[in-house]
Scaffold this motif. Structure first.
Motif, PDB file in Angstrom:
ATOM      1  N   LEU A 409       0.839  -1.334   0.113  1.00 38.54           N
ATOM      2  CA  LEU A 409      -0.028   0.088  -0.052  1.00 38.54           C
ATOM      3  C   LEU A 409       1.009   1.290   0.002  1.00 38.54           C
ATOM      4  O   LEU A 409       0.584   2.269  -0.519  1.00 38.54           O
ATOM      5  N   ALA A 412       2.146   1.804  -3.277  1.00 41.48           N
ATOM      6  CA  ALA A 412       1.035   2.416  -4.255  1.00 41.48           C
ATOM      7  C   ALA A 412       0.914   3.908  -3.718  1.00 41.48           C
ATOM      8  O   ALA A 412       0.152   4.483  -4.548  1.00 41.48           O
ATOM      9  N   GLY A 413       1.258   4.366  -2.734  1.00 41.52           N
ATOM     10  CA  GLY A 413       1.196   5.699  -2.453  1.00 41.52           C
ATOM     11  C   GLY A 413      -0.220   5.942  -1.646  1.00 41.52           C
ATOM     12  O   GLY A 413      -0.673   6.969  -1.825  1.00 41.52           O
ATOM     13  N   ILE A 414      -0.559   5.205  -0.705  1.00 42.47           N
ATOM     14  CA  ILE A 414      -1.713   5.197   0.087  1.00 42.47           C
ATOM     15  C   ILE A 414      -1.607   6.202   1.061  1.00 42.47           C
ATOM     16  O   ILE A 414      -0.422   6.049   1.919  1.00 42.47           O
ATOM     17  N   PRO A 415      -2.445   7.172   1.499  1.00 42.09           N
ATOM     18  CA  PRO A 415      -1.870   7.845   2.651  1.00 42.09           C
ATOM     19  C   PRO A 415      -2.048   7.334   4.119  1.00 42.09           C
ATOM     20  O   PRO A 415      -2.544   6.363   4.116  1.00 42.09           O
ATOM     21  N   PHE A 420       2.742   7.985   0.312  1.00 46.52           N
ATOM     22  CA  PHE A 420       1.826   9.235   0.308  1.00 46.52           C
ATOM     23  C   PHE A 420       2.630  10.583   0.271  1.00 46.52           C
ATOM     24  O   PHE A 420       2.663  11.377  -0.478  1.00 46.52           O
TER      25      PHE A 420
ATOM     26  N   ALA B 132      -5.980  13.282   1.875  1.00 46.14           N
ATOM     27  CA  ALA B 132      -5.322  12.168   2.662  1.00 46.14           C
ATOM     28  C   ALA B 132      -6.446  11.182   3.026  1.00 46.14           C
ATOM     29  O   ALA B 132      -6.416   9.916   2.995  1.00 46.14           O
ATOM     30  N   PHE B 169      -5.787  10.067  -7.430  1.00 49.15           N
ATOM     31  CA  PHE B 169      -4.447  10.331  -7.660  1.00 49.15           C
ATOM     32  C   PHE B 169      -4.414  11.841  -8.509  1.00 49.15           C
ATOM     33  O   PHE B 169      -3.641  12.511  -8.436  1.00 49.15           O
TER      34      PHE B 169
END
Lengths: 547, 501
Positions: A409, A412-415, A420, B132, B169
């Motif tokens: 995750l 993948a760049g999830i906050p 992120f 976020a 995104f």
């Protein structure tokens, strides 16, 4: 008078030993580990040697932190001179500045993780503990030299010292064909890369008349070159070849083809080490060379590098989509991530470098957790490297499933994860530096990447567990007699491991520890990134002449 | 008591519940969600009327070098939606607690995480923080569909996540660009707090592409036609409690995003693309109504009615008039309160029709379940915006707002109101009346389900008599949020002068 002059003490080169301490600790530790590895008692080789390797890395880390703390000034205030005169005027071949120190810390952490992951693996047993861990330390030493180089010659010295141990380490599971193939492939491709690099460095030297970065920088920026930078074919070819040489090491497209094969074949701990430390070293050198030495010619190389970064992002992400081997997938994912980080270099601003360094640190966290899970899985089942082998991991081994999930995750760049924040910072740098189009490419790349990162998560949690296939060796009822002989192997090389090894979450606590520790860091610094953002800004400030 | 307690309490409870012994996990979660509801009510009680600005502000610098604040606050736009979130999550958790789940620890953990993320998205007053939370919201649903869903769940969840994260995104890039470009244009340091960004309007060209990125993310999340590709599979596979909150509140976060972020920050672009957005909403109303009317699946009737209702809400927001926007906000509350119980009723119907959610397999259930049928009737009448219900007022205000700007569009949209009556009554009649289905074994509403449905129906009834509840609290804030865009559409020259000054 003549006699007096002759008897006066010869003033050798001034060496700032203190600043160099991270490097000589590594050199000393490497030699020590190699020698202790020669001792006969089994326990020494099994416990003391890896322990010493970890201690060496810890001492390096400590030395780097101490040196880091001594010099609070934002700019490079000193250079440790190996060959320059007593007053230590530049040009000095090495600069242990904050950029270099931060990267050395990063290498040391990756080194510790690699030692822990390979501790009870096959590779050190087959190729000798002393040699295996010694080479790992020397490779880190090479990386340290590589990223602190201020001179074309030391730069090349660094890349060779870092690469040659890695060629051997890749082939250190001497009885597995894939491992040998991986070592050979890396050797050939890596040598081509080095040769290209040295040719490029030679041309840059020829064009500018100096091997020192600062002098090259002045020559490039003040238009001392005949015909300017753009009209000078020698410097253009030189810079192009240097980019190619670095691109091989950083596995940047289109010079990435070796990456998946080598990553798949190498022992997983070494793959993890290459994916994190080697990549960090290569990106660090990109920063050092292009954002310092060649910053004057930014107009020349930035469009080229930006194009390469965009291609890398797309190629890496698309390539990862169809992979069934996790290590291959991580290889392609690493290619894509190299593209993200390269885009920070392209911008050529402090913000860009800060974002790149920050992403390198985050990248270390995000990658080591999944790799540790792969190592743990490989201990348990022969198909541990394969995506299908992960099915039902969530129910089977939640302590491994969570680090893997968090790692994926985050990539993948999830906050809530470092991924992120890292992407946020990179996009910020790109938009500020008028590279909005590259930011869009980065975003599109992240979208494609969801396809494969989420597939891993889905396999872990949403597919029923499949029965582990019986290990091939156990099935064939093999015994010690069937092992192929190894030339120059270690004492334990011919000992047969009894059964498939202990099973259970805590059978390999050190590997589980690596997985959980880095997953925890991924979450923690995803929520409280400020300390690391601040830390990364030191490195950016170490380079003079940037906005 | 700060808002941080409100938004993190569900996650804390979920972690606590994970430590509880297995049979108690559900109960601990329900109690925790009721406490959260209590906290939300306490904020509502202390909320001061007649103020447009933020109340209960929490503001810490989160990442100082990026100018990102951990800033939370309540105003008229979100105070009612926060209440709605806590009500629906409590109801869904209660509904879940009466049932057995595989791996309950993970299930309730994801539920708690979802609630924290949704509350965070509603309360966030910083652009980066909002993004976020908006993205984070999705992750628990990814797991809930994939692990506890039905049918082709992995395919459905992948589709859901890929669709919405692609939107997210784009929004991430647009959000960073908003902060950076605003700061560059006004020679200020980077600051993502919404109040600060409001003071630094972007040039028109940047507003346009940034608007499109945000709109895309929000339209996918709601979803509106033609961005609804994930809806059929996603809603069909989601476990009932998850789909109730997803349709009830998660989709509202997107609509709320338009009011909170898009209209105040990009007024020029909002006016520029007003017709486009209204047309999308119009097409979406028609499409949603038609599919809801023709689908053979009871759950899909509710799903597509949500599409139509959210299109109405979008219509109201892009009337760019306070009346329309207030109607939209009221309708968010109303729709949340009817859609979640409708999903529970579909589940109850399916349980009585041999587990099938097809309308053809239902019918005749009312005979042996009069209480269930009466509760369902009230909810159905509210759904179709019967005069006297709060939904009627909401839709009326939306149409009035659109009428003030684009008369033609509002006239066509009236057809959608009629359509709602058709599909809502079709669901009710084929489910509860008509010929008894072949495998129907009807029985009265279980006490467990009554405990979930009755309180929500009570809230619907209260709102029907007292719709000012939401309107009164939201009015000043809605005016403030719509004002820049309204000014832009009425007198474009004036705003330019204001902006240049």
């Amino acid at each position: 008078m003549n006699i007096l002059a002759a008897t006066a003490p010869v003033s050798g080169p001034h060496v700032d030993w203190e600043a160099l301490s991270p490097l000589w600790v590594l050199a000393g530790g490497g030699v020590l580990v190699l020698l202790v590895g020669l001792l006969r008692p089994r326990a020494i080789r099994h416990w003391i040697v890896p322990g010493l390797a970890v201690i060496t890395f810890l001492c390096t880390l400590a030395a780097a932190i101490v040196v880091f703390g001594y010099h609070p000034h934002p700019h490079r205030t000193f250079a440790s001179c190996l060959v320059a005169g007593p007053a230590c005027v530049r040009p000095a071949p090495l600069a242990i500045d904050k950029l270099a120190l931060e990267l050395i810390m990063l290498f040391a952490v990756a080194g510790i993780a690699a030692v822990l992951m390979s501790w009870r693996g096959i590779a050190p047993r087959e190729s000798g503990h002393g040699e295996f861990f010694g080479l790992l330390i020397f490779s880190v030493l090479g990386m340290g030299v590589f990223v602190s180089a201020q001179n074309l010659v030391t730069l090349f010295l660094g890349i060779e010292v870092l690469s040659i141990p890695l060629y051997i380490l890749c082939a250190s599971e001497t009885r597995r064909e894939a491992s040998l193939e991986s070592g050979l492939k890396y050797l050939i491709v890596g040598s081509v890369g080095s040769a290209t690099l040295v040719y490029g460095l030679g041309l840059v030297y020829g064009a500018t008349g100096s091997t020192d970065f600062a002098t090259i920088g002045t020559a490039l920026s003040q238009g001392k070159l005949a015909g300017g930078v753009l009209g000078n074919p020698m410097v253009l070819t030189g810079l192009g070849l240097v980019i190619v040489g670095f691109a091989f090491k950083a596995s940047v497209a289109p010079f990435h083809q070796w990456t998946p094969d080598v990553y798949e074949g190498a022992p997983t701990a070494i793959t993890a080490f290459m994916a994190t430390a080697t990549k960090a070293a290569a990106i660090g050198v990109f920063i050092r060379f292009f954002d310092f030495a060649a910053i004057g010619a930014q107009d020349t190389w930035a469009p080229l590098l930006a194009t390469i970064a965009a291609i890398t992002i797309v190629v890496g992400n698309v390539g990862a989509l169809g992979q069934s081997s996790l290590k291959r997938m991580m290889g392609y994912s690493g290619v894509a991530q190299a593209g993200y980080m390269l885009s920070g270099v392209v911008v050529g601003t402090r913000l860009g470098i800060q974002a790149t360094i920050l992403y390198l640190i985050f990248y270390l966290f995000m990658n080591l957790a999944p790799f540790a899970v792969i190592v743990a899985e490989e201990h348990e089942r022969p198909d541990g490297d394969y995506l299908s082998g992960l099915s039902g991991l969530g129910a089977r081994r939640p302590w491994l499933a969570w680090p893997m999930t968090i790692g994926m995750l985050a990539l993948a760049g999830i906050p809530g994860t470092v991924g992120f924040i890292g992407k946020f910072q990179l996009i910020n740098a790109l938009v500020s530096g008028d590279y909005t189009w590259l930011a869009i490419v980065l975003v599109i790349g992240s979208m494609i990447s969801l396809g494969y990162y989420l597939r891993v998560v889905a396999t872990i949690w949403m597919r029923p567990a499949v029965a582990a296939p019986v290990p091939a060796a156990a099935a064939s009822g093999g015994g010690p007699g069937e092992l192929a002989p190894i030339a120059g192997g270690s004492l334990e090389a011919d000992e047969w491991e009894e059964g498939p090894g202990p099973a259970g979450v805590f059978a390999y606590p050190e590997v589980t520890f690596v997985a959980i520790a880095f997953a925890a860091a991924t979450i923690f610094f995803g929520i409280f990134p400020q300390p690391l953002v601040h830390f990364a800004s030191h490195a950016a400030n170490a380079l003079p002449g940037l906005f | 008591m700060t808002l941080s307690i409100l938004i993190w309490l569900p996650l804390a409870v979920a972690l606590l519940a994970a430590l509880a012994p297995r049979p108690l996990i559900g109960q601990v979660s329900v109690v925790g969600s009721l406490v959260t509801l209590g906290v939300a009510i306490s904020f509502l009680v202390r909320f001061k009327l007649g103020r447009a600005g933020l109340q209960f502000v929490t503001d810490h610098l989160w990442i100082s070098s990026l100018g990102i604040h951990y800033k939370l606050g309540l105003d008229g736009l979100n105070v009612v939606l926060v209440l709605l979130t806590t009500i629906l999550f409590s109801a869904s958790l209660l509904w879940s607690a009466f049932r057995e789940w595989d791996r309950p620890r993970s299930f309730y953990f994801h539920f708690g995480l979802a609630q924290s993320a949704v509350l965070g998205a509603f309360c966030a007053q910083d652009l980066a923080l909002f993004v976020a939370f908006f993205d984070l919201m999705l992750i628990p649903f990814y797991f809930m569909v994939g692990m506890w869903g039905s049918g082709e769940r992995v395919r459905a969840t992948t589709k859901l996540v890929v669709y919405t994260l692609v939107g997210s995104f784009f929004m991430l890039a647009a959000a960073v660009a908003t902060g950076v470009l605003s700061a560059n244009d006004h020679q200020a340091s980077l600051n993502f707090a919404l109040t600060a960004l409001r003071g630094m309007r972007l040039p028109h060209a940047s507003q346009e592409w940034i608007f499109l990125c945000f709109a895309f993310a929000f339209l996918v999340k709601m979803p509106l036609v033609p961005f609804h590709g994930w809806l059929a599979d996603g809603y069909k596979s989601m476990p009932i409690p998850a789909v109730a909150v997803f349709s009830g509140v998660v989709s509202k976060v997107a609509a709320y995003g338009f009011l909170r972020i898009v209209l105040p920050l990009f007024p020029y672009a909002a006016v520029h693309f007003q017709t486009l957005m209204l047309l999308i909403a119009l097409v979406s109303i028609m499409w949603g109504t038609l599919v809801a009317f023709t689908t053979p699946d009871a759950r899909m009737v509710v799903a597509y009615s949500s599409v139509a209702q959210l299109s109405f809400i979008t219509l109201g927001i892009f009337s760019l008039r306070p009346t329309g926007a207030q109607g939209a906000l009221l309708q968010m509350l109303n729709h949340g309160l009817v859609t979640a119980p409708l999903f529970f009723i579909v589940a109850a119907l399916a349980a009585r029709a041999g587990g099938s959610e097809r309308l053809a397999d239902m019918g005749g259930i009312a005979f042996r379940a009069p209480v269930l049928a009466s509760l369902a009737l009230i909810i159905t009448l509210a759904t179709l915006a019967m005069p006297g219900s709060s939904n009627f007022i909401g839709e009326f205000m939306i149409l009035l707002g659109v009428f003030q700007t684009k008369t033609a569009i509002s006239i066509i949209a009236f057809a959608g109101v009629v359509g709602a009556a058709v599909y809502a009554l079709r669901l009710y009649i084929t489910g509860f009346h008509n010929r008894t289905g072949p495998r129907v074994a009807s029985r009265e509403l279980a006490l467990a389900d009554a405990a979930v449905l009755a309180p929500i129906v009570l809230v619907i009834l209260v709102l029907a008599f007292y719709p000012q509840f939401g309107l009164k609290r939201s009015e000043p804030s809605v005016r403030l949020a719509v004002a820049p865009a309204q000014l832009q559409s009425v007198a474009p020259g004036l705003t330019r002068k204001v902006a240049s000054r």
